[in-house]
Design a protein around this motif. Structure first.
Motif, PDB file in Angstrom:
ATOM      1  N   PHE B 193       0.909  -1.133   0.024  1.00  0.00           N
ATOM      2  CA  PHE B 193       0.049  -0.069  -0.146  1.00  0.00           C
ATOM      3  C   PHE B 193       0.826   1.293   0.169  1.00  0.00           C
ATOM      4  O   PHE B 193       0.461   2.244  -0.617  1.00  0.00           O
ATOM      5  CB  PHE B 193      -1.160  -0.062   1.308  1.00  0.00           C
ATOM      6  CG  PHE B 193      -1.842  -1.031   0.905  1.00  0.00           C
ATOM      7  CD1 PHE B 193      -3.092  -1.031   0.415  1.00  0.00           C
ATOM      8  CD2 PHE B 193      -1.534  -2.393   1.466  1.00  0.00           C
ATOM      9  CE1 PHE B 193      -3.983  -2.079   0.339  1.00  0.00           C
ATOM     10  CE2 PHE B 193      -2.594  -3.422   1.695  1.00  0.00           C
ATOM     11  CZ  PHE B 193      -3.751  -3.163   0.810  1.00  0.00           C
ATOM     12  N   LYS B 195       3.705   1.568  -1.583  1.00  0.00           N
ATOM     13  CA  LYS B 195       4.212   1.603  -2.767  1.00  0.00           C
ATOM     14  C   LYS B 195       2.909   2.253  -3.862  1.00  0.00           C
ATOM     15  O   LYS B 195       3.119   2.957  -4.697  1.00  0.00           O
ATOM     16  CB  LYS B 195       4.512   0.141  -3.342  1.00  0.00           C
ATOM     17  CG  LYS B 195       5.837   0.285  -4.140  1.00  0.00           C
ATOM     18  CD  LYS B 195       6.270  -1.130  -4.885  1.00  0.00           C
ATOM     19  CE  LYS B 195       6.541  -2.288  -3.763  1.00  0.00           C
ATOM     20  NZ  LYS B 195       6.968  -3.351  -4.284  1.00  0.00           N
ATOM     21  N   LEU B 196       1.670   1.603  -3.579  1.00  0.00           N
ATOM     22  CA  LEU B 196       0.679   1.801  -4.343  1.00  0.00           C
ATOM     23  C   LEU B 196       0.428   3.326  -4.349  1.00  0.00           C
ATOM     24  O   LEU B 196      -0.003   4.012  -5.294  1.00  0.00           O
ATOM     25  CB  LEU B 196      -0.494   1.139  -3.907  1.00  0.00           C
ATOM     26  CG  LEU B 196      -1.931   1.319  -4.742  1.00  0.00           C
ATOM     27  CD1 LEU B 196      -1.775   0.377  -5.961  1.00  0.00           C
ATOM     28  CD2 LEU B 196      -2.886   0.500  -3.886  1.00  0.00           C
ATOM     29  N   LEU B 197       0.435   4.005  -3.135  1.00  0.00           N
ATOM     30  CA  LEU B 197       0.209   5.478  -2.911  1.00  0.00           C
ATOM     31  C   LEU B 197       1.075   6.408  -3.198  1.00  0.00           C
ATOM     32  O   LEU B 197       0.841   7.600  -2.817  1.00  0.00           O
ATOM     33  CB  LEU B 197      -0.781   5.599  -1.416  1.00  0.00           C
ATOM     34  CG  LEU B 197      -1.753   4.482  -1.188  1.00  0.00           C
ATOM     35  CD1 LEU B 197      -2.156   4.741   0.204  1.00  0.00           C
ATOM     36  CD2 LEU B 197      -3.180   5.062  -2.133  1.00  0.00           C
ATOM     37  N   THR B 198       2.206   5.989  -3.499  1.00  0.00           N
ATOM     38  CA  THR B 198       3.267   7.086  -3.690  1.00  0.00           C
ATOM     39  C   THR B 198       3.828   7.057  -4.957  1.00  0.00           C
ATOM     40  O   THR B 198       3.959   5.937  -5.738  1.00  0.00           O
ATOM     41  CB  THR B 198       4.582   6.809  -2.510  1.00  0.00           C
ATOM     42  OG1 THR B 198       4.944   5.457  -2.570  1.00  0.00           O
ATOM     43  CG2 THR B 198       3.966   6.924  -1.273  1.00  0.00           C
ATOM     44  N   THR B 199       4.347   8.111  -5.595  1.00  0.00           N
ATOM     45  CA  THR B 199       5.147   8.218  -6.839  1.00  0.00           C
ATOM     46  C   THR B 199       6.664   7.940  -6.639  1.00  0.00           C
ATOM     47  O   THR B 199       7.245   8.227  -5.359  1.00  0.00           O
ATOM     48  CB  THR B 199       5.022   9.641  -7.449  1.00  0.00           C
ATOM     49  OG1 THR B 199       5.493  10.499  -6.532  1.00  0.00           O
ATOM     50  CG2 THR B 199       3.480   9.813  -7.632  1.00  0.00           C
ATOM     51  N   THR B 307      -2.693   2.571   7.398  1.00  0.00           N
ATOM     52  CA  THR B 307      -1.512   2.673   6.593  1.00  0.00           C
ATOM     53  C   THR B 307      -1.829   3.817   5.387  1.00  0.00           C
ATOM     54  O   THR B 307      -0.972   4.534   5.358  1.00  0.00           O
ATOM     55  CB  THR B 307      -1.079   1.239   5.857  1.00  0.00           C
ATOM     56  OG1 THR B 307      -0.871   0.490   6.945  1.00  0.00           O
ATOM     57  CG2 THR B 307       0.232   1.361   5.004  1.00  0.00           C
ATOM     58  N   CYS B 308      -2.898   3.503   4.902  1.00  0.00           N
ATOM     59  CA  CYS B 308      -3.248   4.286   3.889  1.00  0.00           C
ATOM     60  C   CYS B 308      -3.571   5.836   4.215  1.00  0.00           C
ATOM     61  O   CYS B 308      -2.986   6.787   3.599  1.00  0.00           O
ATOM     62  CB  CYS B 308      -4.476   3.972   2.863  1.00  0.00           C
ATOM     63  SG  CYS B 308      -4.316   2.256   2.260  1.00  0.00           S
ATOM     64  N   VAL B 311      -0.237   7.562   5.010  1.00  0.00           N
ATOM     65  CA  VAL B 311       0.639   7.984   3.760  1.00  0.00           C
ATOM     66  C   VAL B 311      -0.294   9.126   3.018  1.00  0.00           C
ATOM     67  O   VAL B 311       0.484  10.043   2.475  1.00  0.00           O
ATOM     68  CB  VAL B 311       0.817   6.675   2.784  1.00  0.00           C
ATOM     69  CG1 VAL B 311       1.373   6.958   1.538  1.00  0.00           C
ATOM     70  CG2 VAL B 311       1.641   5.542   3.347  1.00  0.00           C
ATOM     71  N   LEU B 312      -1.639   8.958   2.805  1.00  0.00           N
ATOM     72  CA  LEU B 312      -2.024   9.969   2.394  1.00  0.00           C
ATOM     73  C   LEU B 312      -2.072  11.427   2.787  1.00  0.00           C
ATOM     74  O   LEU B 312      -2.047  12.354   2.350  1.00  0.00           O
ATOM     75  CB  LEU B 312      -3.447   9.447   2.014  1.00  0.00           C
ATOM     76  CG  LEU B 312      -3.781   8.695   0.968  1.00  0.00           C
ATOM     77  CD1 LEU B 312      -5.095   8.033   0.963  1.00  0.00           C
ATOM     78  CD2 LEU B 312      -3.400   8.851  -0.637  1.00  0.00           C
ATOM     79  N   LYS B 315       1.295  13.134   2.062  1.00  0.00           N
ATOM     80  CA  LYS B 315       1.054  13.846   0.774  1.00  0.00           C
ATOM     81  C   LYS B 315       0.136  15.122   0.913  1.00  0.00           C
ATOM     82  O   LYS B 315       0.648  15.931   0.210  1.00  0.00           O
ATOM     83  CB  LYS B 315       0.203  12.802  -0.189  1.00  0.00           C
ATOM     84  CG  LYS B 315       1.309  11.524  -0.652  1.00  0.00           C
ATOM     85  CD  LYS B 315       0.547  10.446  -1.271  1.00  0.00           C
ATOM     86  CE  LYS B 315      -0.176  10.890  -2.540  1.00  0.00           C
ATOM     87  NZ  LYS B 315       0.956  10.311  -3.570  1.00  0.00           N
ATOM     88  N   ASN B 333       3.136   5.439   6.875  1.00  0.00           N
ATOM     89  CA  ASN B 333       2.862   4.206   7.664  1.00  0.00           C
ATOM     90  C   ASN B 333       2.979   3.769   8.946  1.00  0.00           C
ATOM     91  O   ASN B 333       2.463   3.297   9.722  1.00  0.00           O
ATOM     92  CB  ASN B 333       3.371   2.795   6.677  1.00  0.00           C
ATOM     93  CG  ASN B 333       4.829   2.818   7.207  1.00  0.00           C
ATOM     94  OD1 ASN B 333       5.637   3.717   6.990  1.00  0.00           O
ATOM     95  ND2 ASN B 333       5.243   1.482   7.531  1.00  0.00           N
TER      96      ASN B 333
END
Lengths: 304, 386
Positions: B193, B195-199, B307-308, B311-312, B315, B333
């Protein structure tokens, strides 16, 4: 390198600190009524008992219920119950009876039958129907009023007069009397029912709780942001006072800082290994005690 | 004479057989024993939270030895049995605050003090708790049960046990096992997650090295922390009070022996007792229910949401920060309070994209803020739903 420490630290502060702590403890004592007799409340009374609760002797009489509002056990042994304003010590609650220890948020019932010989919980006075009744609970000094109640006249038979909710303000009549139990009995959890009715999705709880969590940590953030500013300013001030040049951490990369730290660490380790002549002298204070006295452990010198 | 003797011996042996575990075993016992063995395997082979999984795993074995209910005071649910007495610390909720005392005495809050804005990440990750609460309500749980289940998302075992013992004691075994299992599985749950949510660009953000924190600041932190958080949420006092007290023992510098006891023998003793009794409380007859399965599912979801959310939030937070002050979202996270595992995940994942970018110290900030945040959240749930 010789390091000698002989100066006693903070000697003059100690008496002041002890005094301050003692004062705070005493102040706290006067502010903490929990688990004391002052936590007891007159909670419910029945003046006219015609077809109601019966005592262990099979008799019906008026009764007075007391309630412990605190979260600790309270012993009411030695306190006084009275129905006369000028005679606060009319009925001394016997000491030494285990049943006078009232558990937290629990009740105790006294029979106002005027026959104290029947036991601890039978008062030496009765409540009079058709007139105003005064009752009061006094602390064991017989002077400190813990709680009192003026029962309105013209009480109906078998209808009690009590607090609408245990220990709280607000009195009402109970056709369904509740001796030795809660005045307001709950058959459901109001908080949970409220959430089920008004917040079935849980969004209200989420918004409220997250707001509080953020608020709490945001306060901490604000406080420590200011603390950090002060700490940095104080650090700079100290450095300037000591005449050292300051180096900003941001000017150096992590690798450089790590290398400097490692070098300093190694240097300190080496210094410690080489300079084994470091001497630390600390003043050791040993109080006198007959257990450690040589007078009692050595033989006296022989008399010549 | 001989016949009577043989008959007597035969009866005795038959009676003895009815007392054995073999006679009283049910399939559920073997399922639970298999789970216990799995915990022990994961702890030894992969070192997933061994301090927790070994006592819990072995406790599951102890709790699932079948026996005849003959009032012999063996089982954990039999009043007066040794296990029952040890279990009182869980049911009465006094093990978790003692664990928090030890955590406080071993936690260095420097990273958080040096960069206080990281505290907000610890707050954001608590969305996991309330996300799971919302879903649990929709799954048919009562609000108090949903609150107890939601706290799994706080990724804090002692807090989960403390809150569930107050709000939904009937679900405590499943909640505790679920919380500790997912804490052990943080290295598996979180990285995809993150990895999924970050560039790729965000993953290599380098943060300023944390400044050195003075001892005065470290001493002030537990005092101010206690006063601020507990005046706001007094119901969090048992956990937060002990956490900050333990930290003051550590940072005051004059109570070294007390701090060492709190973070050493005391927390070890309580961890052993807590782990083994929580494990033993999972008797198949009590534990293997549909609700337990649901709780496991919700527990996993709560970790994902936490976790999401962390991270969000980073951002989002970065939108308001200057170019030199950006935060690497890979530390988002670590707002879940699985200390220090989730911070370690930030470090490991960060190094994968930039071998010179050490995120551990930065991630420790939100990580310990998460401990405070989850205790505050537990206090709120307790206040609303108890």
């Amino acid at each position: 390198m010789n390091r000698i420490q002989t100066k006693p630290r903070g000697g003059f502060l100690r008496p002041a600190a002890i005094f301050l702590i003692a004062a705070l403890l005493l102040a706290g004592r006067t502010e903490a009524p929990a688990q004391r007799v002052t936590s007891m409340k007159i909670n419910e009374v029945l003046v006219v008992n015609e077809d109601n609760f019966v005592d262990d002797y099979g008799k019906r009489s008026g009764w007075i219920e007391l309630y412990n509002t605190s979260a600790g056990t309270v012993n009411i042994g030695g306190c006084f119950l009275t129905n006369e304003r000028g005679n606060p010590k009319k009925y001394p609650i016997p000491k030494g009876d285990i049943l006078t220890r009232i558990s937290p948020r629990q009740h105790v019932l006294f029979w106002a039958d005027g026959v104290a010989s029947r036991g601890t919980f039978h008062l030496n006075f009765a409540l009079e129907a058709g007139q105003e009744n005064y009752i009061a609970l006094y602390d064991s000094d017989g002077k400190t009023l813990v709680d009192s109640l003026l029962i309105p006249p013209a009480q109906q038979a078998d209808v009690s007069y009590g607090r609408s909710k245990d220990g709280e303000e607000g009195w009402m009549y109970f056709t369904k009397v509740t001796p030795s139990t809660n005045n307001l009995t709950l058959d459901k959890n109001e908080k949970i029912d409220n959430f089920k009715t008004n917040d079935s999705l849980g969004l209200g709880m989420t918004i409220t709780a997250m707001a509080v969590v953020f608020l709490g940590l945001f306060f901490l953030y604000l406080v420590f942001k200011q603390v950090a500013r002060l700490a940095i300013a104080a650090g700079k001030f100290r450095a300037q006072k000591a005449g050292h040049a300051t180096v900003h951490g941001s000017d150096l990369s992590g690798e450089v800082l790590a290398a400097i730290s490692a070098a300093l660490y190694e240097l300190n380790e080496d210094v410690h290994d080489i300079e084994r002549t470091v001497l630390t002298i600390q003043k050791v204070k040993r109080n006198y005690s007959p257990w450690s006295s040589k007078i009692y452990s050595l033989r006296e010198n022989p008399k010549k | 004479m001989q016949e009577t003797l043989f008959s007597f011996l035969g009866d005795n042996l038959r009676l003895f057989f009815t007392y054995t575990g073999i006679y009283n075993a049910e399939p559920g016992h073997f399922v639970m024993i298999a789970i216990g063995l799995l915990f022990i395997f994961l702890a030894i082979k992969y070192e997933f939270e061994p301090m927790l999984l070994i006592p819990i795993g072995f406790g599951i074995l102890i709790g699932n030895i079948p026996f005849k209910d003959a009032g012999l005071q063996i089982g954990i649910y039999e009043q007066g049995s040794v296990l029952n007495i040890l279990y009182q610390g869980v049911t009465s909720g006094w093990y978790p605050p003692l664990i928090f005392l030890g955590i406080g005495a071993m936690t260095d809050f420097s990273a958080l003090i040096s960069n206080p804005k990281l505290m907000l990440i610890g707050a954001a990750a608590q969305f996991g708790i309330f996300g799971a609460y919302v879903i649990a309500l929709q799954a048919g749980f009562e609000p108090n049960q949903a609150g107890a289940i939601g706290i799994i998302g706080g990724a804090d075992g002692p807090t989960a046990i403390f809150l569930s013992s107050k709000l939904a004691p009937e679900l405590m075994g499943a909640i505790a096992i679920s919380a500790y299992s997912y804490m052990a599985l943080v290295p598996i749950i979180q990285p995809p997650f993150m990895k999924l949510l970050t560039t790729p660009k965000e993953r290599i953000i380098r943060m300023k090295p944390p400044r050195v924190v003075s001892s005065t600041e470290k001493i002030m932190f537990p005092i101010i922390g206690l006063l601020l958080t507990c005046f706001l949420v007094p119901s969090g006092l048992p956990l937060l009070g002990m956490l900050f007290f333990g930290n003051l023992l550590k940072e005051s510098g004059v109570t070294r022996r007390l701090a060492e006891t709190a973070r050493g023998p005391l927390i070890d003793t309580i961890t052993i007792l807590l782990g083994v009794t929580v494990g033993a409380s999972t008797q198949a007859t009590q534990f293997l229910t549909l609700n337990s399965v649901k709780i496991f599912g919700l527990g996993a979801l709560s970790f994902v949401i936490a976790t999401c959310a962390g991270v969000l939030f980073v951002k989002f937070f970065n939108l308001f920060l200057g170019s030199g002050n950006k935060i690497n979202p890979l530390i988002g996270n670590s707002g879940v309070s699985a200390v220090p595992d989730s911070a370690r995940i930030s470090q490991v994942v960060g190094l994968r994209y930039d071998p010179g970018n050490y995120l551990l110290m930065h991630a420790m900030g939100p990580n310990v803020a998460g401990v405070i945040g989850s205790a505050v959240a537990a206090g709120i749930l307790l206040g609303f739903l108890a």
